[in-house]
Design a protein around this motif. Sequence first.
Motif, PDB file in Angstrom:
ATOM      1  N   ILE A 119       0.866  -1.184   0.000  1.00  0.00           N
ATOM      2  CA  ILE A 119       0.000   0.000   0.000  1.00  0.00           C
ATOM      3  C   ILE A 119       0.902   1.234   0.000  1.00  0.00           C
ATOM      4  O   ILE A 119       1.682   1.435   0.935  1.00  0.00           O
ATOM      5  N   TYR A 120       0.790   2.028  -1.052  1.00  0.00           N
ATOM      6  CA  TYR A 120       1.622   3.229  -1.154  1.00  0.00           C
ATOM      7  C   TYR A 120       0.852   4.449  -0.644  1.00  0.00           C
ATOM      8  O   TYR A 120      -0.320   4.642  -0.966  1.00  0.00           O
ATOM      9  N   ARG A 121       1.548   5.258   0.178  1.00  0.00           N
ATOM     10  CA  ARG A 121       0.992   6.527   0.643  1.00  0.00           C
ATOM     11  C   ARG A 121       1.974   7.641   0.295  1.00  0.00           C
ATOM     12  O   ARG A 121       3.183   7.493   0.552  1.00  0.00           O
ATOM     13  N   PRO A 122       1.488   8.740  -0.256  1.00  0.00           N
ATOM     14  CA  PRO A 122       2.386   9.833  -0.624  1.00  0.00           C
ATOM     15  C   PRO A 122       3.161  10.362   0.578  1.00  0.00           C
ATOM     16  O   PRO A 122       2.683  10.338   1.710  1.00  0.00           O
ATOM     17  N   TRP A 123       4.354  10.835   0.303  1.00  0.00           N
ATOM     18  CA  TRP A 123       5.239  11.367   1.341  1.00  0.00           C
ATOM     19  C   TRP A 123       4.650  12.647   1.927  1.00  0.00           C
ATOM     20  O   TRP A 123       4.133  13.506   1.218  1.00  0.00           O
ATOM     21  N   ILE A 124       4.736  12.757   3.282  1.00  0.00           N
ATOM     22  CA  ILE A 124       4.276  13.970   3.961  1.00  0.00           C
ATOM     23  C   ILE A 124       5.461  14.713   4.554  1.00  0.00           C
ATOM     24  O   ILE A 124       5.767  15.839   4.163  1.00  0.00           O
ATOM     25  N   SER A 125       6.146  14.075   5.506  1.00  0.00           N
ATOM     26  CA  SER A 125       7.307  14.695   6.151  1.00  0.00           C
ATOM     27  C   SER A 125       8.036  13.632   6.951  1.00  0.00           C
ATOM     28  O   SER A 125       7.517  12.531   7.191  1.00  0.00           O
ATOM     29  N   GLU A 126       9.257  13.977   7.405  1.00  0.00           N
ATOM     30  CA  GLU A 126      10.017  13.056   8.249  1.00  0.00           C
ATOM     31  C   GLU A 126       9.294  12.806   9.566  1.00  0.00           C
ATOM     32  O   GLU A 126       9.268  11.692  10.083  1.00  0.00           O
ATOM     33  N   ALA A 127       8.699  13.862  10.136  1.00  0.00           N
ATOM     34  CA  ALA A 127       7.967  13.705  11.392  1.00  0.00           C
ATOM     35  C   ALA A 127       6.768  12.780  11.214  1.00  0.00           C
ATOM     36  O   ALA A 127       6.472  11.953  12.091  1.00  0.00           O
ATOM     37  N   ALA A 128       6.071  12.899  10.092  1.00  0.00           N
ATOM     38  CA  ALA A 128       4.915  12.037   9.845  1.00  0.00           C
ATOM     39  C   ALA A 128       5.338  10.576   9.713  1.00  0.00           C
ATOM     40  O   ALA A 128       4.652   9.665  10.201  1.00  0.00           O
ATOM     41  N   ALA A 129       6.469  10.325   9.067  1.00  0.00           N
ATOM     42  CA  ALA A 129       6.966   8.949   8.924  1.00  0.00           C
ATOM     43  C   ALA A 129       7.313   8.359  10.279  1.00  0.00           C
ATOM     44  O   ALA A 129       6.957   7.212  10.595  1.00  0.00           O
ATOM     45  N   LEU A 130       8.004   9.137  11.118  1.00  0.00           N
ATOM     46  CA  LEU A 130       8.376   8.648  12.444  1.00  0.00           C
ATOM     47  C   LEU A 130       7.140   8.431  13.301  1.00  0.00           C
ATOM     48  O   LEU A 130       7.025   7.420  14.011  1.00  0.00           O
ATOM     49  N   ALA A 131       6.179   9.365  13.254  1.00  0.00           N
ATOM     50  CA  ALA A 131       4.937   9.213  14.016  1.00  0.00           C
ATOM     51  C   ALA A 131       4.173   7.974  13.573  1.00  0.00           C
ATOM     52  O   ALA A 131       3.559   7.277  14.392  1.00  0.00           O
ATOM     53  N   GLY A 132       4.200   7.678  12.276  1.00  0.00           N
ATOM     54  CA  GLY A 132       3.524   6.487  11.777  1.00  0.00           C
ATOM     55  C   GLY A 132       4.110   5.209  12.350  1.00  0.00           C
ATOM     56  O   GLY A 132       3.374   4.292  12.742  1.00  0.00           O
ATOM     57  N   HIS A 133       5.431   5.132  12.422  1.00  0.00           N
ATOM     58  CA  HIS A 133       6.071   3.942  13.006  1.00  0.00           C
ATOM     59  C   HIS A 133       5.775   3.839  14.494  1.00  0.00           C
ATOM     60  O   HIS A 133       5.534   2.747  15.010  1.00  0.00           O
ATOM     61  N   LEU A 134       5.816   4.962  15.205  1.00  0.00           N
ATOM     62  CA  LEU A 134       5.507   4.941  16.633  1.00  0.00           C
ATOM     63  C   LEU A 134       4.074   4.500  16.869  1.00  0.00           C
ATOM     64  O   LEU A 134       3.791   3.701  17.776  1.00  0.00           O
ATOM     65  N   SER A 135       3.146   5.012  16.063  1.00  0.00           N
ATOM     66  CA  SER A 135       1.735   4.658  16.235  1.00  0.00           C
ATOM     67  C   SER A 135       1.502   3.179  15.956  1.00  0.00           C
ATOM     68  O   SER A 135       0.771   2.502  16.692  1.00  0.00           O
ATOM     69  N   GLU A 136       2.127   2.656  14.900  1.00  0.00           N
ATOM     70  CA  GLU A 136       1.954   1.246  14.553  1.00  0.00           C
ATOM     71  C   GLU A 136       2.474   0.334  15.664  1.00  0.00           C
ATOM     72  O   GLU A 136       1.813  -0.629  16.062  1.00  0.00           O
TER      73      GLU A 136
END
Length: 649
Positions: A119-136
């Motif tokens: 599943i591809y999601r467009p890039w938002i920001s470095e903070a969004a990527a890190l928050a996504g991993h923390l949330s998962e």
Amino acid sequence: MSKKHPSQDELLVKLQMPGPTLNTQPVNSLGAPMVELGIQVTLDKLRAYDRNPRKLRNPKYDEIKESIRAVGLKNPPVITQRPGDDKYMISDGGNTRLQILQELYEETGDKRFYEFYCIYRPWISEAAALAGHLSENETRGDLTWIEKSLGVQALKEQLEAEAGETLPQRELARRAKVLGFALDQSHISRMLHTVEHIWPTLPMTLESGMGQPQIKQLIAYREASLLIWQRCDAKPEDDFGPAWHETLAYFDHEGQTVLPWSLVEDRLLGMLSDETGAHLSPIEHALQTILEYRKRRWSLEEHAEQVWGPLDAEMERLRNPDAPPLDYQPASLTKNSQGGKASSLSNGAGDPLSLVQGKTGEPAYAKEAPGLLPTSRESMETNAGSNRQDSKQEALRREQAVLWRELERLQEESALLQRAPIASTSHTESDSDLDLDGLMPPASDENLEEQWTEEARQQRLDALTVTPHREADSHRRMREMMAREHGGEPIDFENNALRSIPLMAGGPMHPVTDIWAIEAHFQGTRELRLEISLFAQYLGRWAGINMPGDQYKPIIPTHEAGEGLGYTLEPLNEEQAQNRRAQWVWQFLAGLIGEPLHPMYPTDVGLIGELLGTVSDDEGMPDEILVRVFRMVRLMRVLKEQLREGSAS
């Protein structure tokens, strides 16, 4: 004039002429999509997230690997692409699955491990990527406390770099929630505190999996110790950090997740005494009072005299040995009419602590409170000897040593009396036949204490202990103090076990030392509801519901609202309802408070047998759960009786 058409030969020549020169590089592949969608990728076009908060190997790694080997990749990872990167990158968790796919492809060469859909999601920001991993990882509960703390610290730094300013914790929590990582501000505060003050001191313990309850207690000790350091004002505040680190680093061990709190407290008290020059007793009084008052959310400023009185008197003695003697006699710990808060901390037996400065400048404790005694006779002798000026002080030192020996003798006698069983005043023939499987010697009318051997006493204690629990000395002293201040006697398991029928059960929740007796400070309706709700939630956790971090918790406490018997219930959600044990526990808790049973869950009488493990071969409640169920029922009956009496009056 008509236009002349080219001949076939002319057309052929033009078609064979070369085209215009290409001034740009050819495109070998399409760019990243602009919207979220499923795409097919290969391992060579995919990289792991290089700032993954997980540092340790996933404990379920082998289990996940065997599942993917057997059935393939059923949960495709979410991927994204950094601007300017030629490869896709794992987003919102999935590094473990990517590593497993690489291993399986190397082992088997199977194409299904090399090419798959994501599943591809467009890039938002470095903070969004890190928050996504923390949330998962937060959703799965896979991260240790220190991994999550370091991730939150990295997220804070990234968000501040993007904002160009320092963010307060409340704003940090808000921005993280916008990015999909919801975290309470108090959690953020503890995590940042962990990274700054605990991670450098206890790295091996934190990496071993030390959790939030231990962290909260450690932070409480550090903050209380810092307040004492600041109050004494004997050394610069900047010196506290190194002293704290040197003291606590001694307890850092690999594989350890729980600190030996009694030893930690002793070392902290010793450090504070050495660094400030103050006696251990007023320091321990201040430490225990701060911990207790903050636990009860009482203001230290409003009770400054009770918290700091003995320590202030001790520091005044150190700063000005020629000053007039200081007397400190706070009132006993009682509830006031305004807020029900305590006005002071007493010695647990109803007598106020009296701190009197002696002629030599050494503090003498007219009435010693539990936990406020000097650690040993030698320490008192050394302290007195260090200030020796003439033969009069030497004589006083010898007198103090004599008093210490007498105090120790009295303490030993008191301990023997407490361990002795209560002699029976009546005896029948049927009583003499009871042997309790050899755990208790037959009672007799004479010399009962001598018949109770140490071996039989220990056997009796072992038989009544479900799961061993060692209570910290500081916790025991505070519990005894609270019991006596409310007009009752504290429950002592070892003493009660020899004359009643208590059971001990430790575990994640506070231990049950007596099923039947209820201490005075737990007998109010609010306190009873609170205790009942805690037991109900503990039972729910055994069933897999009301777990820490769950978004939906069907067991809802009602002690704040002052309603019912301590809790109410909401139906299980779809995922929880798949667990048969959760259905049993839900029906059981509903029956205890008189709520209608759920028609879709088991409703037959055999439900009780299923829970108690007497009907089917399935595992029923373990003993430590069963003990708490008995205790919860006892508290419910007492609360119900109080509510009936209140209604009648």
